[in-house]
Design a protein around this motif. Structure first.
Motif, PDB file in Angstrom:
ATOM      1  N   GLY A  31       0.720  -1.263  -0.107  1.00  0.00           N
ATOM      2  CA  GLY A  31       0.010   0.043  -0.011  1.00  0.00           C
ATOM      3  C   GLY A  31       0.779   1.335  -0.171  1.00  0.00           C
ATOM      4  O   GLY A  31       0.292   2.260   0.484  1.00  0.00           O
ATOM      5  N   LEU A  32       2.015   1.290  -0.495  1.00  0.00           N
ATOM      6  CA  LEU A  32       2.972   2.542  -0.538  1.00  0.00           C
ATOM      7  C   LEU A  32       3.094   2.979  -1.795  1.00  0.00           C
ATOM      8  O   LEU A  32       2.855   2.264  -3.011  1.00  0.00           O
ATOM      9  N   GLU A  33       3.261   4.203  -2.154  1.00  0.00           N
ATOM     10  CA  GLU A  33       3.448   4.696  -3.381  1.00  0.00           C
ATOM     11  C   GLU A  33       4.999   4.820  -3.626  1.00  0.00           C
ATOM     12  O   GLU A  33       5.679   4.585  -2.806  1.00  0.00           O
ATOM     13  N   VAL A  34       5.416   4.520  -4.834  1.00  0.00           N
ATOM     14  CA  VAL A  34       6.933   4.158  -5.396  1.00  0.00           C
ATOM     15  C   VAL A  34       7.299   5.138  -6.460  1.00  0.00           C
ATOM     16  O   VAL A  34       6.314   5.190  -7.276  1.00  0.00           O
ATOM     17  N   TYR A  35       8.442   5.674  -6.376  1.00  0.00           N
ATOM     18  CA  TYR A  35       9.060   6.463  -7.340  1.00  0.00           C
ATOM     19  C   TYR A  35      10.386   5.983  -7.800  1.00  0.00           C
ATOM     20  O   TYR A  35      11.127   5.791  -6.917  1.00  0.00           O
ATOM     21  N   GLY A  36      10.571   5.942  -9.145  1.00  0.00           N
ATOM     22  CA  GLY A  36      11.642   5.682  -9.707  1.00  0.00           C
ATOM     23  C   GLY A  36      12.818   6.998  -9.932  1.00  0.00           C
ATOM     24  O   GLY A  36      12.091   7.935 -10.496  1.00  0.00           O
ATOM     25  N   ILE A  37      13.762   6.905  -9.599  1.00  0.00           N
ATOM     26  CA  ILE A  37      14.702   7.890  -9.720  1.00  0.00           C
ATOM     27  C   ILE A  37      15.822   7.442 -10.831  1.00  0.00           C
ATOM     28  O   ILE A  37      16.443   6.678 -10.671  1.00  0.00           O
ATOM     29  N   LYS A  38      15.663   8.328 -11.949  1.00  0.00           N
ATOM     30  CA  LYS A  38      16.605   8.236 -13.041  1.00  0.00           C
ATOM     31  C   LYS A  38      18.032   8.580 -12.840  1.00  0.00           C
ATOM     32  O   LYS A  38      18.293   9.446 -12.405  1.00  0.00           O
ATOM     33  N   TYR A  39      18.874   7.818 -13.362  1.00  0.00           N
ATOM     34  CA  TYR A  39      20.164   8.024 -13.592  1.00  0.00           C
ATOM     35  C   TYR A  39      20.906   8.361 -12.026  1.00  0.00           C
ATOM     36  O   TYR A  39      21.576   9.227 -11.793  1.00  0.00           O
ATOM     37  N   LYS A  46      18.817  16.395 -10.218  1.00  0.00           N
ATOM     38  CA  LYS A  46      17.902  17.196 -11.206  1.00  0.00           C
ATOM     39  C   LYS A  46      16.451  16.956 -11.490  1.00  0.00           C
ATOM     40  O   LYS A  46      15.840  17.424 -12.163  1.00  0.00           O
ATOM     41  N   GLY A  47      16.006  15.929 -10.338  1.00  0.00           N
ATOM     42  CA  GLY A  47      14.435  15.664 -10.328  1.00  0.00           C
ATOM     43  C   GLY A  47      14.008  14.958 -11.412  1.00  0.00           C
ATOM     44  O   GLY A  47      12.821  14.941 -11.735  1.00  0.00           O
ATOM     45  N   GLU A  48      14.511  14.030 -11.729  1.00  0.00           N
ATOM     46  CA  GLU A  48      14.152  13.003 -12.847  1.00  0.00           C
ATOM     47  C   GLU A  48      13.672  11.785 -12.091  1.00  0.00           C
ATOM     48  O   GLU A  48      14.193  10.586 -11.911  1.00  0.00           O
ATOM     49  N   ILE A  49      12.500  12.291 -11.590  1.00  0.00           N
ATOM     50  CA  ILE A  49      11.947  11.200 -10.587  1.00  0.00           C
ATOM     51  C   ILE A  49      10.515  11.000 -11.185  1.00  0.00           C
ATOM     52  O   ILE A  49       9.641  11.850 -11.428  1.00  0.00           O
ATOM     53  N   ILE A  50       9.992   9.662 -11.293  1.00  0.00           N
ATOM     54  CA  ILE A  50       8.918   9.310 -12.033  1.00  0.00           C
ATOM     55  C   ILE A  50       7.998   8.312 -10.915  1.00  0.00           C
ATOM     56  O   ILE A  50       8.375   7.599 -10.308  1.00  0.00           O
ATOM     57  N   LYS A  51       6.606   8.681 -10.799  1.00  0.00           N
ATOM     58  CA  LYS A  51       6.031   7.500 -10.321  1.00  0.00           C
ATOM     59  C   LYS A  51       5.474   6.314 -11.138  1.00  0.00           C
ATOM     60  O   LYS A  51       5.638   6.262 -12.265  1.00  0.00           O
ATOM     61  N   MET A  52       5.778   5.210 -10.316  1.00  0.00           N
ATOM     62  CA  MET A  52       5.903   3.747 -10.869  1.00  0.00           C
ATOM     63  C   MET A  52       4.690   3.030 -10.453  1.00  0.00           C
ATOM     64  O   MET A  52       4.420   3.088  -9.098  1.00  0.00           O
ATOM     65  N   LYS A  91       9.958  17.578  -2.357  1.00  0.00           N
ATOM     66  CA  LYS A  91       9.114  17.976  -3.557  1.00  0.00           C
ATOM     67  C   LYS A  91       8.063  17.153  -3.804  1.00  0.00           C
ATOM     68  O   LYS A  91       6.870  17.099  -4.040  1.00  0.00           O
ATOM     69  N   HIS A  92       8.613  15.658  -3.883  1.00  0.00           N
ATOM     70  CA  HIS A  92       7.754  14.575  -4.373  1.00  0.00           C
ATOM     71  C   HIS A  92       7.146  13.868  -2.907  1.00  0.00           C
ATOM     72  O   HIS A  92       6.381  12.709  -3.207  1.00  0.00           O
ATOM     73  N   GLY A  93       7.256  14.193  -1.867  1.00  0.00           N
ATOM     74  CA  GLY A  93       7.104  13.680  -0.766  1.00  0.00           C
ATOM     75  C   GLY A  93       7.907  12.221  -0.272  1.00  0.00           C
ATOM     76  O   GLY A  93       7.198  11.410   0.404  1.00  0.00           O
ATOM     77  N   ILE A  94       8.866  11.955  -0.796  1.00  0.00           N
ATOM     78  CA  ILE A  94       9.612  10.646  -0.635  1.00  0.00           C
ATOM     79  C   ILE A  94      10.338  10.753   0.686  1.00  0.00           C
ATOM     80  O   ILE A  94      10.949  11.712   0.906  1.00  0.00           O
ATOM     81  N   GLU A  95       9.636   9.565   1.480  1.00  0.00           N
ATOM     82  CA  GLU A  95      10.383   9.573   2.836  1.00  0.00           C
ATOM     83  C   GLU A  95      11.294   8.435   3.128  1.00  0.00           C
ATOM     84  O   GLU A  95      11.862   8.338   4.132  1.00  0.00           O
ATOM     85  N   GLY A  96      11.583   7.613   2.141  1.00  0.00           N
ATOM     86  CA  GLY A  96      12.898   6.646   2.275  1.00  0.00           C
ATOM     87  C   GLY A  96      13.285   6.250   1.068  1.00  0.00           C
ATOM     88  O   GLY A  96      12.573   6.443   0.002  1.00  0.00           O
ATOM     89  N   LEU A  97      14.478   5.569   0.978  1.00  0.00           N
ATOM     90  CA  LEU A  97      14.929   5.471  -0.226  1.00  0.00           C
ATOM     91  C   LEU A  97      15.632   3.721  -0.307  1.00  0.00           C
ATOM     92  O   LEU A  97      15.942   3.272   0.769  1.00  0.00           O
TER      93      LEU A  97
END
Length: 323
Positions: A31-39, A46-52, A91-97
């Protein structure tokens, strides 16, 4: 924790995509949102972050490389660069990596986590198998099998022409690929950074083999051996013992590519799921690895500072099998 980011950094390795897939789907499962960080870290700045979504990782488990790409980042080594990266995450609300890579990736993650109080868990993605805290790294098994396939083919031509081949495999600081390829490929000699093998030792071993009616030989050289790379080792041997015919093959980056083996797909999947569940359980500043077929979490400090010596049984096996 509601939002997790995942990225790959450093050299690519087969099985990284399986790990990315596992992170994405484990997040969705829980039940979590996940974002892919490119490069890697550069893309984070550079903020190349996409929701997956689940379909974002469809049909990638069998692919080599990394769909999130990888890049080196000089800027991330500065406090200002890391501040930019943190601002993008906020900015994207990401809390963990989840950081997939090797010791360089983990070094950056450790500093970043301590500076900005953001939890990070690593997954061991490197072909070198040189990270403390896991029996094997993601990509190692594939790299060994890729190199081994090439060594088998080289042996065919070595035997046909009565030649001695020096085959260079990757391993600047670690001889794991070399030693397993040497054992699996029936090499007469393996040269690795962890043990000293002199040119005199090589010449003696080759001469002994030739006197026992061997007409060809394979010498596997890890690129970081103290005597030099394969071309340098061959030149030294030839200068001392010019009567034989010598050839060099450097396998290079083919070892980093190709479809991952089942072992690497499963290992990447296990580590990816463990990283997500570790973050959910409050783990931070550590790597999710597998030891004795069990998931373990090892602090980044240990992964970075502790060495992972070659199993002495492997060295003994080489001595026995190469007579």
């Amino acid at each position: 924790m509601k939002k997790i980011g995942v990225f790959t950094s450093g050299g690519d390795s087969p099985g990284m995509n399986a790990c990315i897939r596992a992170v994405v789907r484990a997040c969705i499962y829980h039940g979590l949102e996940v974002y892919g960080i490119k490069y890697g870290y550069d893309g984070m700045i550079k903020g190349e972050i996409i929701k997956m979504q689940s379909h974002s990782v469809s049909n990638i488990v069998q692919r080599g490389g990394t769909i999130l790409k990888s890049a080196r980042s000089t800027e991330f080594r500065t406090k200002e660069g890391r501040q930019k990266a943190y601002d993008q995450l906020k900015k994207h609300g990401i809390e963990g990596l989840v950081a997939i890579g090797g010791d360089g990736t983990f070094t950056g993650a450790k500093i970043f986590s301590e500076e900005f109080d953001i939890p990070v868990i690593g997954c061991p993605g490197t072909i070198d198998n040189d990270i403390y805290g896991t029996d094997f790294t993601i990509g190692f098994d594939t790299a060994v099998n890729t190199a081994l396939e090439s060594i088998d083919k080289i042996r065919d031509t070595a035997a046909s022409h009565d030649r001695i081949f020096f085959v260079e495999v990757m391993g600047r600081d670690s001889g794991y690929i070399a030693i397993q390829c040497g054992i699996g490929g029936g090499a007469e000699i393996v040269m690795v950074p962890e043990t000293e093998t002199t040119i005199a030792d090589v010449i003696k071993k080759l001469d002994t083999g030739l006197r026992k009616t061997k007409t060809s030989s394979i010498v596997v050289v890890a690129e970081g051996d103290e005597e030099g790379n394969a071309a340098e080792v061959m030149a030294k041997v030839k200068a001392e013992n010019p009567k034989n015919e010598y050839k060099v093959t450097t396998l290079g980056h083919i070892q980093r590519g190709g479809n991952p083996t089942a072992t690497d797909r499963i290992l990447g999947s296990r580590c990816g799921i463990a990283a997500v569940e570790g973050l959910m359980a409050g783990q931070r500043n550590c790597m999710a690895g597998v030891m004795n077929d069990q998931i373990v979490y090892t602090p980044f400090d240990d992964c970075i500072s502790k060495s992972k010596p070659i199993n002495q049984d492997y060295l003994k096996m080489m001595n026995i099998l190469s007579i």
